[in-house]
Design a protein around this motif. Structure first.
Motif, PDB file in Angstrom:
ATOM      1  N   GLY A  19       0.644  -1.921   0.307  1.00 22.01           N
ATOM      2  CA  GLY A  19      -0.365   0.141  -0.328  1.00 22.01           C
ATOM      3  C   GLY A  19       0.823   1.022   0.152  1.00 22.01           C
ATOM      4  O   GLY A  19       0.464   2.529   0.237  1.00 22.01           O
ATOM      5  N   ALA A  21       3.087   2.374  -2.501  1.00 22.33           N
ATOM      6  CA  ALA A  21       2.630   2.789  -3.697  1.00 22.33           C
ATOM      7  C   ALA A  21       2.233   3.913  -3.977  1.00 22.33           C
ATOM      8  O   ALA A  21       1.023   3.649  -4.227  1.00 22.33           O
ATOM      9  CB  ALA A  21       2.488   2.255  -4.709  1.00 22.33           C
ATOM     10  N   TYR A  23       0.108   6.959  -6.127  1.00 17.17           N
ATOM     11  CA  TYR A  23      -0.529   6.728  -7.324  1.00 17.17           C
ATOM     12  C   TYR A  23      -1.223   8.458  -7.815  1.00 17.17           C
ATOM     13  O   TYR A  23      -0.897   9.163  -6.202  1.00 17.17           O
ATOM     14  CB  TYR A  23      -1.447   6.264  -8.079  1.00 17.17           C
ATOM     15  CG  TYR A  23      -1.122   5.082  -8.200  1.00 17.17           C
ATOM     16  CD1 TYR A  23      -1.343   4.326  -9.036  1.00 17.17           C
ATOM     17  CD2 TYR A  23      -0.847   4.166  -6.869  1.00 17.17           C
ATOM     18  CE1 TYR A  23      -0.800   2.848  -9.000  1.00 17.17           C
ATOM     19  CE2 TYR A  23      -0.515   3.021  -6.802  1.00 17.17           C
ATOM     20  CZ  TYR A  23      -0.255   1.451  -8.162  1.00 17.17           C
ATOM     21  OH  TYR A  23       0.054   1.273  -8.183  1.00 17.17           O
ATOM     22  N   ASP A  25      -3.704  10.248  -6.694  1.00 20.12           N
ATOM     23  CA  ASP A  25      -4.648  10.208  -5.993  1.00 20.12           C
ATOM     24  C   ASP A  25      -4.737  10.452  -4.942  1.00 20.12           C
ATOM     25  O   ASP A  25      -5.266  10.699  -2.984  1.00 20.12           O
ATOM     26  CB  ASP A  25      -5.785  10.096  -5.979  1.00 20.12           C
ATOM     27  CG  ASP A  25      -7.385  10.109  -5.762  1.00 20.12           C
ATOM     28  OD1 ASP A  25      -7.297  11.931  -5.636  1.00 20.12           O
ATOM     29  OD2 ASP A  25      -8.021   9.729  -4.921  1.00 20.12           O
ATOM     30  N   ASP A  26      -2.626   9.793  -4.009  1.00 20.39           N
ATOM     31  CA  ASP A  26      -2.756   9.218  -2.646  1.00 20.39           C
ATOM     32  C   ASP A  26      -1.931  10.133  -2.298  1.00 20.39           C
ATOM     33  O   ASP A  26      -2.059   9.960  -0.802  1.00 20.39           O
ATOM     34  CB  ASP A  26      -2.088   7.589  -3.132  1.00 20.39           C
ATOM     35  CG  ASP A  26      -3.267   7.035  -3.479  1.00 20.39           C
ATOM     36  OD1 ASP A  26      -4.075   6.861  -3.687  1.00 20.39           O
ATOM     37  OD2 ASP A  26      -2.280   5.848  -4.245  1.00 20.39           O
ATOM     38  N   ARG A 274     -10.790  13.933  -9.470  1.00 20.15           N
ATOM     39  CA  ARG A 274     -10.658  12.947 -10.163  1.00 20.15           C
ATOM     40  C   ARG A 274     -12.151  12.583 -10.586  1.00 20.15           C
ATOM     41  O   ARG A 274     -13.112  12.579 -10.164  1.00 20.15           O
ATOM     42  CB  ARG A 274     -10.372  12.524  -8.297  1.00 20.15           C
ATOM     43  CG  ARG A 274     -10.401  11.076  -8.503  1.00 20.15           C
ATOM     44  CD  ARG A 274     -10.321   9.965  -7.378  1.00 20.15           C
ATOM     45  NE  ARG A 274     -11.537   9.914  -7.101  1.00 20.15           N
ATOM     46  CZ  ARG A 274     -11.897   9.605  -5.644  1.00 20.15           C
ATOM     47  NH1 ARG A 274     -11.546   9.563  -5.006  1.00 20.15           N
ATOM     48  NH2 ARG A 274     -12.439   9.430  -5.217  1.00 20.15           N
TER      49      ARG A 274
ATOM     50  N   ARG B  33      -8.765   7.002   3.327  1.00 17.56           N
ATOM     51  CA  ARG B  33      -7.582   7.787   2.892  1.00 17.56           C
ATOM     52  C   ARG B  33      -7.605   9.137   2.578  1.00 17.56           C
ATOM     53  O   ARG B  33      -6.660   9.597   3.453  1.00 17.56           O
ATOM     54  CB  ARG B  33      -8.029   7.834   1.652  1.00 17.56           C
ATOM     55  CG  ARG B  33      -8.128   5.801   1.203  1.00 17.56           C
ATOM     56  CD  ARG B  33      -8.950   6.226  -1.033  1.00 17.56           C
ATOM     57  NE  ARG B  33      -7.926   7.169  -1.713  1.00 17.56           N
ATOM     58  CZ  ARG B  33      -7.136   6.577  -1.924  1.00 17.56           C
ATOM     59  NH1 ARG B  33      -6.687   6.032  -2.224  1.00 17.56           N
ATOM     60  NH2 ARG B  33      -6.723   7.987  -2.868  1.00 17.56           N
ATOM     61  N   GLY B  40      -3.437   2.690   0.970  1.00 18.81           N
ATOM     62  CA  GLY B  40      -3.648   1.737  -0.142  1.00 18.81           C
ATOM     63  C   GLY B  40      -4.696   1.127  -0.676  1.00 18.81           C
ATOM     64  O   GLY B  40      -4.666   0.150  -1.287  1.00 18.81           O
ATOM     65  N   ILE B  80      -4.232  -2.898   3.745  1.00 17.87           N
ATOM     66  CA  ILE B  80      -3.151  -3.551   3.584  1.00 17.87           C
ATOM     67  C   ILE B  80      -2.222  -2.747   3.835  1.00 17.87           C
ATOM     68  O   ILE B  80      -0.863  -3.830   4.438  1.00 17.87           O
ATOM     69  CB  ILE B  80      -3.082  -3.312   1.782  1.00 17.87           C
ATOM     70  CG1 ILE B  80      -1.756  -3.518   0.758  1.00 17.87           C
ATOM     71  CG2 ILE B  80      -3.277  -1.509   1.557  1.00 17.87           C
ATOM     72  CD1 ILE B  80      -2.001  -5.009   1.223  1.00 17.87           C
TER      73      ILE B  80
END
Lengths: 773, 154
Positions: A19, A21, A23, A25-26, A274, B33, B40, B80
């Motif tokens: 988790g 990694a 992207y 939106d993260d 998004r 989030r 994750g 995760i």
């Protein structure tokens, strides 16, 4: 060193299973504003009025934007306002954009905007668009700016036309004794990457524009925002972290313009857009549809003599990349065969459908579906084995391609080698009917494939290498890690060249257009060739510098030096040498004197001798090489209800050289899966007004776990001489023949010619019913 | 327009208790989030179709995009980020069972739960569990191999 070919684990693997990694939106987004779209419920309609009064009352709403005053966009033809102006041309087209402090407020406000439409009759297929008297999607195409090799025809829906004229068709027909003709069609579908398109934009006080986007083309975002909004290129900085699936769908630039204008409307504050899945399917570009007619002629021995081809591509509401797709489909308008006389008209037509982005294979799986189906019709008429017909006609060194490029051993792979290997595997893997159930019929279909890239003739790629104090290397390339593992492949190439363990190569995953050298776009299976050549050049540059410093320090000639395992040493006396860490930040003598400085390796590559294709004949050299393959699909068909199971899917691909065994297999198998999903399940269902009925993953349903056949992948190795280690691009080829092979298998099994996609049981049943009438 | 009423909630996530100010309409995915920085779990469809947002609630896979945060109160949520050096993670790496990696956390959560709850699952049961998620990059054959190797070890 022996790193090439090894199944090296991708560099970002540990991040991807924990988790960590990240992207687009993260990234932490405290204080960020959010944008939401209002999209068109109609495929073709006039916008009578837009009432935003209720929406403006929602607390936290900072801006509501409509299309007025925005510049037109579009890569091949600038025909597309970022937000609709006066008229909508496809279901899901962006009409208004709301920017608010909170996402839920933006969504609430968007739901309160009232748009009054006057529906117009929709152009619902490329064939309809092609007919005289069809409604015009764009009334004044002549007013648009366009690329120099795009030929729209004002007063029609033709956005572009590519002509292929090789040899003399009438002579080819005269030399032919056996003819077949087939007509095919399929509608647009979607990439359905699990990460929906996402972007953040911010404009700094000094005017710098900062964009982060899930994109295959960060350098194109920079270029296009600069040109449409009149901003100096150097002031636009685009970042792309890991991308959650792309398949061509993120090579188009679209959502980034919206994020940019959203930020601009709120004083440059950071804004995130998004896409919802529904927008990702409808608003963002999709996968192209095609109507095709193919007439083939051959001698009574089955030697192909003539091909007469009409391709009508569904260019959708806006041109963007579709003229290029139409061109690429024309460049490789046949299968990988030697045909002396080819006549092809490939049209890109405006319709009121969502408009296409590139899709893995860039028009090749699409035209190959039509062409390879026709090859089976021909084999049937000749009473010849379909593999034998293809083997006989396979393109060989000395032949020419449809755009009249002379074939040699390097620029086209070994078609016959692939066919032969496929034949052996099919015999090994063939599972005859169990015999218990008379309803079940088993059949295998085949297809041969090839693909060259049709990208900008001056596309280039660059690499920068820097060293760490421990002698390890940082690799910076503009290739985006979209899942193909290309950055790990580049690390393997570098490790091999520098004779370092691959663990000593550190790969910068995020692309940042300010600090990462440009890679044109991460498309067309060209990362390994172009990024790879740049890596090799950068490695040579670094090695030269290492030897230069070492030659001084060791008082030997540079040509007497060699490198291995992090050392530079005298070839004849390997014990005399220096470790990389003593050299890569300059060499310091015992008395304190120093020479050199940090070593920075640089390399770039630009495609060689590419040409635009001729407007009248199509002659030209649009890409560096064709990778080829032969594929088969075995099905078990239930004659009672027309359902079927795909038992096996086989690919033999001439990959030139395998760089990473498991990664290469993964690319080919993943592409096969996507091809079978496209062929067997995926399409947009339109109503008569051109509205898409299935714009969620509940109703747009890709293959799921357990529905896959057994995949068999093998490689043939005919080197592409110009590529690092001889490797050919292979990110797409697994997909290319799957639609044709599946359709060929089902045509045999069902006893009826399947000419549409997707091949769902209902379609097979309908086709059988029509045959009975 | 009136502001929605914010509430405070204590969520147990990855064996830590977290105080969260939230709106009653917030989904578990949104809170994980947006409020806890646990990115994750991924948004893919926000409709329960793709499984990219899958987390474990009391050890059972749940699509966190269609579960309200408030429904998770009093339950143990595992994301995760809460899995450390598990066989499932190692097996996904070993079998090249991901490419872009976006669907991967969801698949791993389902797979991890399957291995815990039904270590002797047959092919049909595995299919039933794994069909909840979509992977667009791999052929699923790689994931099948990864799952098989985890279950075989149990």
């Amino acid at each position: 060193m022996n790193i090439i070919g090894k199944s090296v684990i991708r560099k970002e693997a540990p991040d991807k299973v924990t988790g960590k990694a990240r992207y687009t939106d993260d990234f932490s987004s405290a204080g960020i504003y959010h944008a939401r779209l209002v999209t068109s419920p109609f495929a073709h309609a006039l916008i009578k009025s837009i009432d935003t009064r209720e929406a403006e009352k929602v607390s936290g709403v900072r801006a509501i934007l409509t299309g007025e005053g925005l510049p037109l966009t579009g890569e091949e033809i600038t025909d597309r306002p970022p937000l609709a102006q006066g008229k909508v041309r496809h279901h899901g087209e962006a009409v208004c954009l709301v920017v608010a402090e909170k996402l839920d407020k933006a969504a609430l406000a968007a739901s309160l905007i009232k748009v009054d439409y006057e529906p117009l009759s929709a152009v619902n297929s490329p064939s309809q668009a092609y007919q005289a008297g069809a409604p015009l999607v764009h009334e004044h195409v002549e007013h648009y700016k366009r690329g120099q090799n795009v030929y729209p025809e004002p007063g029609t829906n033709i956005a572009h036309k590519t002509k292929i004229r090789k040899g003399d068709l009438s002579r080819g027909i005269g030399e032919s004794a056996v003819f077949v003709e087939g007509r095919y069609s399929f509608g647009p579908s979607d990439h359905a990457a699990i990460e929906t398109r996402s972007c953040t934009a911010e404009i700094r006080a000094d005017g710098d524009v900062l964009i982060t986007s899930s994109s295959q083309a960060p350098f194109m975002i920079k270029k296009l925002i600069g040109s449409y909004f009149d901003i100096e290129a150097g002031k636009i900085i685009v970042k792309t972290p890991l991308v959650g699936g792309a398949y061509g769908g993120k090579a188009s630039v679209q959502w980034e313009f919206l994020a940019f204008i959203a930020s601009r409307a709120v004083g440059g504050k950071r804004v995130k857009l998004r896409y919802m899945r529904e927008e990702d399917i409808l608003t963002a570009p999709c996968h192209i549809g095609l109507d095709a007619t193919i007439r083939l002629g051959c001698t009574s021995e089955g030697i192909l003599k003539s091909a007469e081809i009409l391709y009508l591509f569904d260019g959708g509401a806006y041109a963007d990349k579709s003229p290029d797709l139409c061109r690429a489909g024309a460049v490789d308008c046949t299968g990988p065969y030697h045909i002396e006389h080819i006549w092809c008209d490939s049209y890109c037509l405006y319709t009121n459908h969502p408009y296409p982005a590139p899709f893995r294979g860039f028009a090749h799986s699409e035209v190959l579906f039509a062409f390879e189906r026709t090859m089976d019709l021909l084999a049937k008429k000749l009473g010849m084995d379909p593999l034998e017909l293809r083997f006989k006609n396979a393109i060989l060194p000395g032949h020419t391609t449809p755009t009249q490029v002379l074939v040699n051993k390097s620029n086209v792979g070994d078609v016959r080698g692939c066919i032969q290997r496929l034949k052996d595997i099919m015999e090994e893997e063939w599972e005859p009917n169990a015999g218990h159930d008379p309803r079940k019929v088993r059949a295998a279909g085949i297809a041969c494939v090839w693909k060259n890239s049709t990208i900008d003739t001056n596309a280039s790629s660059g690499v920068i290498l820097t060293f760490n104090p421990d002698g390890s290397v940082n690799l910076m390339s503009g290739v985006v890690e979209i899942g193909t593992g290309t950055k790990t492949i580049l690390a393997q190439m570098l490790a091999e060249k520098l004779r370092l363990p691959v663990e000593m190569i550190h790969v910068k995953m995020t692309v940042d257009t300010q600090t990462t050298p440009e890679h044109w776009k991460t498309v067309a299976s060209r990362g390994t060739l172009m990024g790879g050549r740049a890596v090799m050049a950068a490695a040579e540059d670094a090695i030269r510098q290492i030897k230069e410093i070492a030659s001084c320090a060791l008082r030997v000639r540079e040509e007497d030096l060699d490198i291995d395992s992090g050392r530079v040493f005298v070839k004849a006396e390997p014990e005399i040498g220096l470790s990389f860490k003593e050299v890569v930040y300059g060499y310091t003598y015992p008395n304190g004197n120093a020479i050199g400085g940090q070593i920075i390796g640089r390399g770039s590559y630009i495609l060689r001798n590419m040409t635009n294709i001729d407007k009248e004949t199509g002659a030209g050299r649009p890409g560096p090489e064709w990778a080829v393959g032969a594929q088969a699909v075995q099905v078990e068909f239930d004659t009672r209800d027309c359902t079927y199971r795909i038992l096996k899917a086989i690919s033999v691909v001439d990959i030139g050289r395998v760089l990473n065994e498991r990664a290469a297999r993964g690319q080919v198998m993943g592409a096969m899966s996507m091809g079978l999903s496209f062929a067997g399940r995926e399409t947009f269902y339109f109503d008569e007004m051109g509205r898409v009925l299935n714009f969620q993953l509940r109703t747009y349903r890709p293959i799921r776990y357990g529905e896959q056949p057994k995949y068999v992948v093998e490689f043939v190795n005919t080197p592409h001489v110009e590529a690092p280690f001889g490797a050919r691009g292979a990110g797409e080829h697994g997909l290319l023949g799957m639609p044709a092979a599946l359709a060929n298998a089902l045509s045999i099994a069902a006893g009826v010619e399947m000419i549409h996609l997707p091949l769902i049981p209902e379609l097979i049943w309908r086709t059988l019913q029509e045959g009975k009438r | 327009m009136p502001e929605t009423n914010k509430k405070v909630l204590i969520l147990s996530v990855n064996d830590e208790d977290k105080d969260i100010v939230f709106r009653p309409a917030d989904t578990l995915l949104g809170v994980l989030r947006g409020k806890l920085g646990l990115t994750g779990a991924k948004p893919g469809c926000l409709n329960g179709d793709c499984g990219a947002c899958t987390v474990l609630v009391d050890g059972i896979p749940m699509k966190s995009c269609i579960m309200l945060a408030i429904e998770a109160e009093g339950h143990k949520v595992t994301t995760i980020e809460g899995l450390i050096n598990t066989k499932t993670q190692a097996s996904f790496i070993k079998h090249f069972a991901f490419q872009c990696g976006y669907c991967t956390p969801g698949f791993i959560m389902v797979c991890h739960s399957l291995a815990e709850k039904q270590p002797h699952a047959d092919k049909a049961v595995i299919k039933e569990w794994m069909q909840s998620n979509i992977c667009r990059c791999t052929s699923y054959q790689e994931i099948e191999e990864a799952v098989a190797s985890i279950l075989a070890e149990e």
